[in-house]
Design an enzyme around this catalytic site. Sequence first.
Site, PDB file in Angstrom:
ATOM      1  N   ARG A 115       0.994  -1.124  -0.084  1.00  0.00           N
ATOM      2  CA  ARG A 115      -0.116  -0.120   0.045  1.00  0.00           C
ATOM      3  C   ARG A 115       0.721   1.346  -0.083  1.00  0.00           C
ATOM      4  O   ARG A 115       2.042   1.209   0.404  1.00  0.00           O
ATOM      5  CB  ARG A 115      -1.001   0.162   1.113  1.00  0.00           C
ATOM      6  CG  ARG A 115      -1.823  -1.040   1.410  1.00  0.00           C
ATOM      7  CD  ARG A 115      -2.741  -0.958   2.734  1.00  0.00           C
ATOM      8  NE  ARG A 115      -3.582  -1.871   2.585  1.00  0.00           N
ATOM      9  CZ  ARG A 115      -3.627  -3.128   3.580  1.00  0.00           C
ATOM     10  NH1 ARG A 115      -2.467  -3.439   4.166  1.00  0.00           N
ATOM     11  NH2 ARG A 115      -4.502  -4.060   3.648  1.00  0.00           N
ATOM     12  N   LYS A 145      -2.630  -2.191   7.917  1.00  0.00           N
ATOM     13  CA  LYS A 145      -3.787  -1.617   8.583  1.00  0.00           C
ATOM     14  C   LYS A 145      -3.964  -2.211   9.936  1.00  0.00           C
ATOM     15  O   LYS A 145      -3.718  -3.448  10.084  1.00  0.00           O
ATOM     16  CB  LYS A 145      -4.977  -1.674   7.742  1.00  0.00           C
ATOM     17  CG  LYS A 145      -4.926  -0.751   6.432  1.00  0.00           C
ATOM     18  CD  LYS A 145      -6.339  -1.105   5.411  1.00  0.00           C
ATOM     19  CE  LYS A 145      -6.374  -0.105   4.459  1.00  0.00           C
ATOM     20  NZ  LYS A 145      -7.746  -0.218   3.913  1.00  0.00           N
ATOM     21  N   HIS A 153      -1.938   2.660  -6.317  1.00  0.00           N
ATOM     22  CA  HIS A 153      -2.826   1.480  -5.905  1.00  0.00           C
ATOM     23  C   HIS A 153      -2.805   0.508  -7.302  1.00  0.00           C
ATOM     24  O   HIS A 153      -3.050  -0.489  -7.030  1.00  0.00           O
ATOM     25  CB  HIS A 153      -3.958   1.953  -5.312  1.00  0.00           C
ATOM     26  CG  HIS A 153      -4.479   1.078  -4.244  1.00  0.00           C
ATOM     27  ND1 HIS A 153      -3.725   1.145  -3.097  1.00  0.00           N
ATOM     28  CD2 HIS A 153      -5.650   0.261  -3.916  1.00  0.00           C
ATOM     29  CE1 HIS A 153      -4.397   0.301  -2.399  1.00  0.00           C
ATOM     30  NE2 HIS A 153      -5.552  -0.051  -2.572  1.00  0.00           N
ATOM     31  N   ARG A 159      -0.187  -2.015  -6.977  1.00  0.00           N
ATOM     32  CA  ARG A 159      -0.679  -3.138  -5.887  1.00  0.00           C
ATOM     33  C   ARG A 159      -1.691  -3.801  -6.496  1.00  0.00           C
ATOM     34  O   ARG A 159      -1.702  -5.161  -6.420  1.00  0.00           O
ATOM     35  CB  ARG A 159      -1.279  -2.249  -4.780  1.00  0.00           C
ATOM     36  CG  ARG A 159      -1.701  -3.243  -3.601  1.00  0.00           C
ATOM     37  CD  ARG A 159      -2.065  -2.550  -2.511  1.00  0.00           C
ATOM     38  NE  ARG A 159      -3.180  -3.327  -1.177  1.00  0.00           N
ATOM     39  CZ  ARG A 159      -2.863  -4.134  -0.534  1.00  0.00           C
ATOM     40  NH1 ARG A 159      -1.404  -4.280  -0.436  1.00  0.00           N
ATOM     41  NH2 ARG A 159      -3.787  -4.635   0.248  1.00  0.00           N
ATOM     42  N   HIS A 206      -4.963  -8.713   3.451  1.00  0.00           N
ATOM     43  CA  HIS A 206      -6.504  -8.725   3.820  1.00  0.00           C
ATOM     44  C   HIS A 206      -6.879  -9.441   4.910  1.00  0.00           C
ATOM     45  O   HIS A 206      -6.507 -10.672   4.988  1.00  0.00           O
ATOM     46  CB  HIS A 206      -7.007  -9.052   2.244  1.00  0.00           C
ATOM     47  CG  HIS A 206      -6.920  -8.017   1.343  1.00  0.00           C
ATOM     48  ND1 HIS A 206      -6.959  -8.365   0.024  1.00  0.00           N
ATOM     49  CD2 HIS A 206      -6.792  -6.786   1.447  1.00  0.00           C
ATOM     50  CE1 HIS A 206      -7.080  -7.326  -0.715  1.00  0.00           C
ATOM     51  NE2 HIS A 206      -6.562  -6.346   0.030  1.00  0.00           N
ATOM     52  N   TYR A 241     -10.199  -9.806  -7.138  1.00  0.00           N
ATOM     53  CA  TYR A 241      -9.305 -10.210  -8.278  1.00  0.00           C
ATOM     54  C   TYR A 241      -9.480 -11.482  -8.776  1.00  0.00           C
ATOM     55  O   TYR A 241      -8.882 -11.637  -9.937  1.00  0.00           O
ATOM     56  CB  TYR A 241      -7.806 -10.300  -7.724  1.00  0.00           C
ATOM     57  CG  TYR A 241      -7.436  -9.097  -6.954  1.00  0.00           C
ATOM     58  CD1 TYR A 241      -6.965  -7.835  -7.597  1.00  0.00           C
ATOM     59  CD2 TYR A 241      -7.235  -8.731  -5.693  1.00  0.00           C
ATOM     60  CE1 TYR A 241      -6.570  -6.594  -7.198  1.00  0.00           C
ATOM     61  CE2 TYR A 241      -6.858  -7.452  -5.042  1.00  0.00           C
ATOM     62  CZ  TYR A 241      -6.689  -6.581  -5.885  1.00  0.00           C
ATOM     63  OH  TYR A 241      -6.281  -5.187  -5.263  1.00  0.00           O
TER      64      TYR A 241
END
Length: 308
Positions: free
Chosen positions: A149, A173, A242, A245, A268, A277
Amino acid sequence: MPQSLSEPLKQFIEHLSSERRQALQTCRNYERDTLRLAHYLHQQQVVHWSELDLGRLRRYVGELSRAGLGGRSIARHLSSIRRLYDYLLREKQVRDNPALDVRAPKSAKRLPGVADVDQINHLLNAESDDLLEVRDHAMFELMYSSGLRLSELVGLDRSAIDMSAGEVRVLGKGGKERILPVGRQALKALQDWLNQRGNLAAEGQPAMFVSQRGDRISTRSVQVRLRRWGIAKGADQRLYPHLLRHSFASHLLESSGDLRAVQELLGHADIATTQIYTHLDFQHLAKVYDQSHPRARRRPGQKTEDDR
């Protein structure tokens, strides 16, 4: 428009500004949304806010949808209407809030943009003696190599990269740490940058990537530099962090088919986030099929049943 609609609306906006201390732009947004509803009601010969019921409001939402507004925009409109009716209830001008049980239609999921492998190779096969371009090349190689990220990239310290092991430690995150592999080309670009980093970094600066001032590079600078990089290299689409990524995830899934591994690499928490994806992968396969299968291809000049 009758005063019975316009005057309460004016008082509502004044309430937001003076009593609720809302920002000027926020007040303007509420005014725009609720004024649009007021004009609709006037067209429907409704003269008082108390006449708006659930059925009328749902029809209004349908009008917004037919006018081209997406789910998010309609949700914002409904939020403004709920706020207006909260105020009108407080002022005892209405008996209920008809917007409480109305929901906006779901917006269609937008698939993330992806660059194809050839374009990525063209963008990253760069040689330069310019110090900033050496830094940029290392940043972009690392983002694509490890699926970082933007916030993870700019937050990297020099100590987070183990060149001998070919690994990078990132803080994602929720403060979750993960260790990611770094590819051969990215390691080479990083070494080129490390050889020159001391010419730019301020003394004692821990950041891996630094600005011209010698401090940690900002997210905005990375965005600007990548966009300019794409223009200079003749990219056929706008480049943004992004995108690298997304391309990392799509290309990896396309080659391996291992959704769980891609989930871990991306950091994730929920595999449902990664499943977007699989749609990209199917789009790629469908395109290959359309271009390659003898019964799918359309010969030049050939008409389909719809064309006849």
